[in-house]
Design a protein around this motif. Structure first.
Motif, short mmCIF file in Angstrom:
data_model
loop_
_atom_site.label_atom_id
_atom_site.label_comp_id
_atom_site.label_asym_id
_atom_site.label_seq_id
_atom_site.Cartn_x
_atom_site.Cartn_y
_atom_site.Cartn_z
N SER A 452 -2.45 -11.31 9.91
CA SER A 452 -2.93 -11.04 8.54
C SER A 452 -2.61 -9.59 8.22
CB SER A 452 -4.43 -11.29 8.44
OG SER A 452 -4.73 -12.63 8.78
N THR A 453 -1.64 -9.38 7.32
CA THR A 453 -1.13 -8.03 7.05
C THR A 453 -1.50 -7.57 5.64
OG1 THR A 453 0.76 -8.42 8.50
CG2 THR A 453 0.97 -6.62 6.94
N ALA A 454 -1.80 -6.30 5.50
CA ALA A 454 -2.09 -5.69 4.19
C ALA A 454 -1.49 -4.30 4.15
CB ALA A 454 -3.60 -5.63 3.96
N PRO A 455 -1.18 -3.78 2.95
CA PRO A 455 -0.62 -2.43 2.84
C PRO A 455 -1.63 -1.37 3.26
CG PRO A 455 -1.11 -3.32 0.67
CD PRO A 455 -1.29 -4.44 1.62
N MET A 456 -1.14 -0.31 3.86
CA MET A 456 -1.98 0.83 4.24
C MET A 456 -1.81 1.91 3.17
SD MET A 456 -2.11 2.82 7.90
CE MET A 456 -0.35 3.21 7.91
N ILE A 457 -2.88 2.17 2.40
CA ILE A 457 -2.83 3.10 1.28
C ILE A 457 -3.37 4.46 1.70
CG2 ILE A 457 -3.43 3.45 -1.14
CD1 ILE A 457 -1.90 0.89 -0.70
N ARG A 632 -6.99 4.18 -6.29
CA ARG A 632 -7.10 4.31 -4.83
C ARG A 632 -8.36 3.60 -4.33
NH1 ARG A 632 -6.15 9.28 -4.69
NH2 ARG A 632 -8.25 10.17 -4.65
N ILE A 633 -9.49 3.80 -5.00
CA ILE A 633 -10.74 3.13 -4.60
C ILE A 633 -10.60 1.62 -4.76
CG2 ILE A 633 -13.19 2.89 -5.11
CD1 ILE A 633 -13.10 5.80 -6.15
N PHE A 634 -10.05 1.20 -5.90
CA PHE A 634 -9.89 -0.23 -6.20
C PHE A 634 -9.06 -0.92 -5.12
CE2 PHE A 634 -7.50 -3.72 -8.11
CZ PHE A 634 -8.51 -4.47 -8.71
N VAL A 635 -7.92 -0.31 -4.78
CA VAL A 635 -7.00 -0.92 -3.80
C VAL A 635 -7.66 -1.03 -2.43
CG1 VAL A 635 -4.84 -0.56 -2.53
CG2 VAL A 635 -4.90 -0.26 -5.02
N GLN A 636 -8.35 0.03 -2.02
CA GLN A 636 -8.98 0.01 -0.70
C GLN A 636 -10.05 -1.08 -0.62
OE1 GLN A 636 -10.31 3.97 0.14
NE2 GLN A 636 -8.26 4.80 0.29
N LEU A 637 -10.80 -1.29 -1.70
CA LEU A 637 -11.83 -2.34 -1.69
C LEU A 637 -11.19 -3.72 -1.70
CD1 LEU A 637 -14.44 -0.81 -4.17
CD2 LEU A 637 -14.68 -1.07 -1.71
N VAL A 638 -10.16 -3.91 -2.52
CA VAL A 638 -9.51 -5.22 -2.61
C VAL A 638 -8.86 -5.60 -1.29
CG1 VAL A 638 -7.60 -6.48 -3.71
CG2 VAL A 638 -9.19 -5.16 -5.11
N PRO A 643 -13.42 -9.00 -4.18
CA PRO A 643 -12.72 -9.57 -5.34
C PRO A 643 -12.51 -8.49 -6.41
CG PRO A 643 -14.54 -10.98 -4.67
CD PRO A 643 -14.69 -9.70 -3.91
N GLY A 644 -11.31 -8.41 -6.97
CA GLY A 644 -11.01 -7.33 -7.89
C GLY A 644 -10.29 -7.78 -9.15
N PRO A 652 2.56 -2.17 -15.28
CA PRO A 652 2.22 -2.97 -14.09
C PRO A 652 3.00 -2.55 -12.85
CG PRO A 652 2.42 -4.39 -16.01
CD PRO A 652 2.87 -3.02 -16.44
N GLU A 653 4.29 -2.20 -13.03
CA GLU A 653 5.09 -1.83 -11.86
C GLU A 653 4.55 -0.56 -11.19
OE1 GLU A 653 7.62 -0.89 -15.59
OE2 GLU A 653 6.22 -2.41 -14.89
N ASN A 654 3.96 0.36 -12.00
CA ASN A 654 3.36 1.56 -11.43
C ASN A 654 2.12 1.21 -10.62
OD1 ASN A 654 5.34 3.03 -12.68
ND2 ASN A 654 4.05 3.77 -14.34
N LEU A 655 1.32 0.29 -11.14
CA LEU A 655 0.10 -0.13 -10.42
C LEU A 655 0.46 -0.84 -9.12
CD1 LEU A 655 -1.95 -1.47 -13.47
CD2 LEU A 655 -2.40 0.62 -12.19
N ILE A 656 1.48 -1.70 -9.17
CA ILE A 656 1.90 -2.42 -7.98
C ILE A 656 2.40 -1.44 -6.92
CG2 ILE A 656 3.61 -4.06 -7.08
CD1 ILE A 656 3.41 -5.49 -9.83
N GLN A 657 3.13 -0.41 -7.35
CA GLN A 657 3.64 0.61 -6.43
C GLN A 657 2.48 1.34 -5.73
OE1 GLN A 657 6.65 1.25 -5.34
NE2 GLN A 657 5.92 2.90 -4.05
N LYS A 658 1.34 1.46 -6.44
CA LYS A 658 0.18 2.13 -5.86
C LYS A 658 -0.68 1.19 -5.02
CE LYS A 658 -0.07 5.45 -9.68
NZ LYS A 658 -0.83 5.88 -10.87
N GLY A 659 -0.25 -0.10 -4.92
CA GLY A 659 -0.95 -1.02 -4.03
C GLY A 659 -1.81 -2.06 -4.73
N VAL A 660 -1.85 -2.06 -6.07
CA VAL A 660 -2.66 -3.06 -6.78
C VAL A 660 -1.94 -4.41 -6.70
CG1 VAL A 660 -3.70 -3.75 -8.97
CG2 VAL A 660 -3.57 -1.32 -8.35
#
Length: 762
Positions: A452-457, A632-638, A643-644, A652-660
């Motif tokens: 189970s893999t997730a991005p490290m922010i 940053r807070i949102f991504v770490q919680l999700v 649930p987020g 949207p592409e900027n948010l995705i790049q930041k991990g959303v």
């Protein structure tokens, strides 16, 4: 030039006497139009006495400047007179008679309801042809006395090319204000009427020199005035900064007496400036046990030490003790001597508590990571292993030193390298991935894993991935054994660590002992009952949908998470793997259930760390200073299973790049965005949020674009919306993050909003 000069004339009141020595018609017209435009706007009667100009030229000049001059001429607020009519009646120039006519004109203007009289006279060729020309300067001198006693402002226009230098110098001497280079200045060469006297022969060169002297003096005075104004603005700005800065500021003199106390100091400590100014901090602020250390710091500050900072307890007005961080700077005078000390401070009581909680939580987290029954690993963006826990080392048979620093692909065969690389790329794009991967052991064997893999922010950017690795080698053997033998009670099923269920026609046909041990429900209580009876209510719809489709041959995910209800009503999280088998000659659904309580506990601890790190309380709404911090807070919680929902005007592409995650994004826009759902308007936003938090308790919502909503619906409507939503989030134990630059609001709006919604970081 016209607009600037017009604004200057609007600031000039009545009782002013100005001159404009011009060289071109354009220069003259700019002065005339600006002078009268201000008077017409200020409800003043306006008279223009023309000599060189014609009425047609004047009308065109006003019209080019956008003034409806014909309307003013029709109402007679503006009148155009010939020089001969006003100044040369009976063919000669008599200053006293002219002044009497001006007195009559101002009385008539005031009687007609005007504020006063504004007149300009164009002096050029006509006067030079008369023997009374020498009385011109007498007229200029006398009109100064008249203007000081009447509601009149006057502008005298002189053509430099048609008067001798002596006359032009005397014009300078007799006018308190002059127009030079398109601006109005106080005239440093002006002489009062009783002091005026022009002597000796004056040549053109002398006039030019006097004119340049006037210009230079005006420039110097203007520079000096600008410097004074800048100093005043700097002082006002400094005071504004002191008053509005979010941290406390105190200035102390050499005797340790308070000289400045800003509003933030009052907010933190409760004391008003009136209660503190002139007093020694030991009398109301510093506890006795802290005073000896404070004495040492004060001694260092008076010696010029720039590093004499401290963290200590202080006493508030209501008697509480809080911990403050003090940053102190010695204040030096022009001679370099210490005049006092500037001290800035902030209340860090909550921060210290959070840091202590975080340290404790980190220690618990490290213990959990090292003792958990599943593997854990971190990779950088190049796939290099940064860290693994002890359980992972046991899975693959390598020591930690043999693993860290190498690429994960070094421990995979060709087929599994491709699987890893495909999912690793997805994780670096911000996606969460769950996939099976066969890893090579040091002894040459293979270990089947569920990864189970997730991005490290880190600092809002994806710097790699982390993964929880579950050894499913035994599950694979169970699955293989059941498929091959179709036996109900194989040894591997009964003695394995995972629960096994076989469902046929929606009814449980087989349950192994391990599931009974985990849930506390006897095997015979399962058999013959619907499988849905044992699933938590919110997961029943999902389980039923996937079971029906799978048994119909429709491809659906065969691996997902649900919760079962145990004997005592407790909820137990499971990760399940479902597959269709042949059971007693008919299709059935075989489900392997792995208890993931331990993993869920670890994720819960990680969530608690995030909440503690940022000082977030469950069920609260927060204003966040920047979009990057909110994301940053949102991504770490999700990432840690909160649930987020992210509503934002960001691309949207900027948010995705930041991990959303892509599926969490709603675009706040009146224009559709390809590939994403768009919403617009306060009502639609309110409905989306309400629907989401009702279905997802203990969730997080990021609401960006509040400035946009305010511009569309008004501050009051948005404020009421936030008031209502605050209670909804409290009931749902959810959190709302609102990135907002408070400087975009008025002072009143800021006060309202920060009184209702907490500001993160304060």
């Amino acid at each position: 030039m016209l607009e600037g000069l017009r604004e200057e004339f609007e600031k000039i009141g009545l009782e002013e006497h100005l001159c404009c020595n011009y060289q071109s018609k354009k220069e003259r017209n700019v002065a005339v139009v600006s002078f009268f435009s201000a008077g017409l706007k200020n409800n003043e009667k306006c008279l223009f006495v023309m000599d060189e100009s014609t009425e047609e030229e004047v009308v065109r000049a006003f019209e080019r400047a956008g003034v409806d001059v014909k309307e003013y001429l029709r109402t007679r607020q503006l009148e155009l007179l010939k020089f001969e009519e006003m100044y040369l009646k009976d063919g000669y120039f008599d200053p006293d008679r002219i002044l009497e006519r001006i007195r009559g004109a101002v009385k008539a203007a005031i009687k007609d309801g005007y504020r006063g009289l504004r007149f300009a006279v164009e002096v050029s060729c006509s006067l030079r042809k008369l023997p009374d020309c020498e009385r011109l300067i007498e007229y200029e001198t006398k009109i100064n006395k008249l203007l000081s006693q009447s509601r009149i402002s006057a502008l005298c226009l002189y053509n430099e090319r048609k008067f001798p230098p002596k006359t032009l110098i005397d014009v300078f001497y007799t006018h308190p204000k002059v127009i030079l280079h398109g601006s109005v200045y106080d005239n440093p060469e002006f002489l009062r009427p009783e002091d005026f006297l022009a002597k000796g022969e004056v040549t053109q060169a002398i006039y030019e020199r006097v004119k340049e002297t006037v210009i230079e003096r005006i420039k110097l005075e203007k520079k000096h005035k600008l410097a004074q104004e800048q100093t005043k603005r700097d002082q006002e700005y400094l005071q504004l900064l002191i008053n509005r800065m979010p941290i406390g500021l105190i200035v102390l003199d050499r005797d340790f007496k308070v000289r400045t106390w800003n509003p933030a100091a009052t907010k933190i400590l409760g004391f008003t400036p009136e209660e503190t100014l002139g007093k020694h901090p030991y009398n109301f602020l510093v506890p006795k046990e802290v005073q000896p250390r404070t004495d040492e710091i004060w001694r260092r500050l008076l010696a010029g030490d720039l590093t004499a900072h401290s963290i200590n307890e202080n006493i508030t007005k209501d008697g509480r003790r809080i911990v403050c961080e003090w940053m102190n700077t010695p204040l030096r005078g022009p001679d370099g001597g210490i005049l006092g000390v500037l001290s800035m401070f902030q209340d860090i009581t909550e921060r210290q508590r959070a840091e202590e909680a975080l340290r404790s939580s980190e220690e618990r987290y490290r213990t959990l990571v090292e003792t958990m029954n599943e593997g854990l690993g971190y990779l950088d963006e190049n796939g290099v292993i940064l860290h693994v826990n002890q359980k992972y080392c046991e899975m693959v048979g390598y020591s930690r030193d043999e693993i860290i620093g190498r690429r994960l692909t070094d421990f995979l065969d060709d087929e599994n390298r491709k699987i890893f690389e495909e999912n690793f790329k997805k994780a670096l794009r911000g996606e969460r991935c769950v996939y099976e991967l066969v890893r090579l052991r040091k002894d040459g064997g293979k270990v089947y894993t569920l990864t189970s893999t997730a991005p490290m922010i880190i600092d809002g950017k994806i710097k790699g991935t982390f993964a929880v690795i579950t050894d499913i080698t035994r599950l694979k053997k169970i699955e293989s054994s059941l498929r091959e033998s179709e036996l109900k009670y194989s040894t591997i099923v009964e003695k394995g660590p995972e629960g096994v269920v076989i469902i046929q026609d929606g009814i449980i046909k087989f349950v192994n002992r391990r599931l009974s041990e985990i849930t506390g429900i006897k095997v015979e209580e399962y058999l013959g009952n619907s499988y849905l009876n044992f699933i938590a209510p919110e997961y029943q719809e999902l389980a039923a949908e996937r079971y029906t489709k799978r048994m119909s041959g429709v491809k659906v995910p065969d691996r997902y998470e649900i919760e079962l209800i145990g004997r005592d009503g407790r909820r137990i999280p499971f990760e399940i793997i479902a597959t269709v088998i042949d059971y007693e000659g008919r299709p059935a659904d075989m489900v392997i259930l792995r208890d993931i309580t331990e993993r869920k506990n670890m994720e819960k601890k990680a969530r608690e760390m995030i909440y503690a790190l940022y000082g977030i309380s469950i069920g609260e709404c927060y204003l966040v200073p920047s979009i990057d911090m909110a994301v940053r807070i949102f991504v770490q919680l999700v990432i840690h299973d909160v649930p987020g929902l992210c509503i934002s005007r960001e691309k949207p592409e900027n948010l995705i790049q930041k991990g959303v995650p892509e599926d969490k994004i709603l675009v706040l826009s009146s224009v559709p965005v390809k590939g994403f759902e768009s919403i617009d308007g306060l009502q639609e936003v309110s409905m989306k949020i309400s629907d989401f938090i009702q279905k997802n308790l203990r969730s997080v919502v990021l609401l960006g674009g509040l400035e946009y909503l305010i511009s569309r619906s008004g501050f009051d409507a948005v404020y009421r919306f936030l008031q209502e939503k605050r209670f909804s989030f409290m009931e749902a134990s959810a959190n709302l993050l609102i990135p907002l630059d408070l400087n975009t609001l008025s002072e009143k709006e800021r006060a309202q909003l920060t009184a209702e919604i907490k500001l993160l970081g304060r």
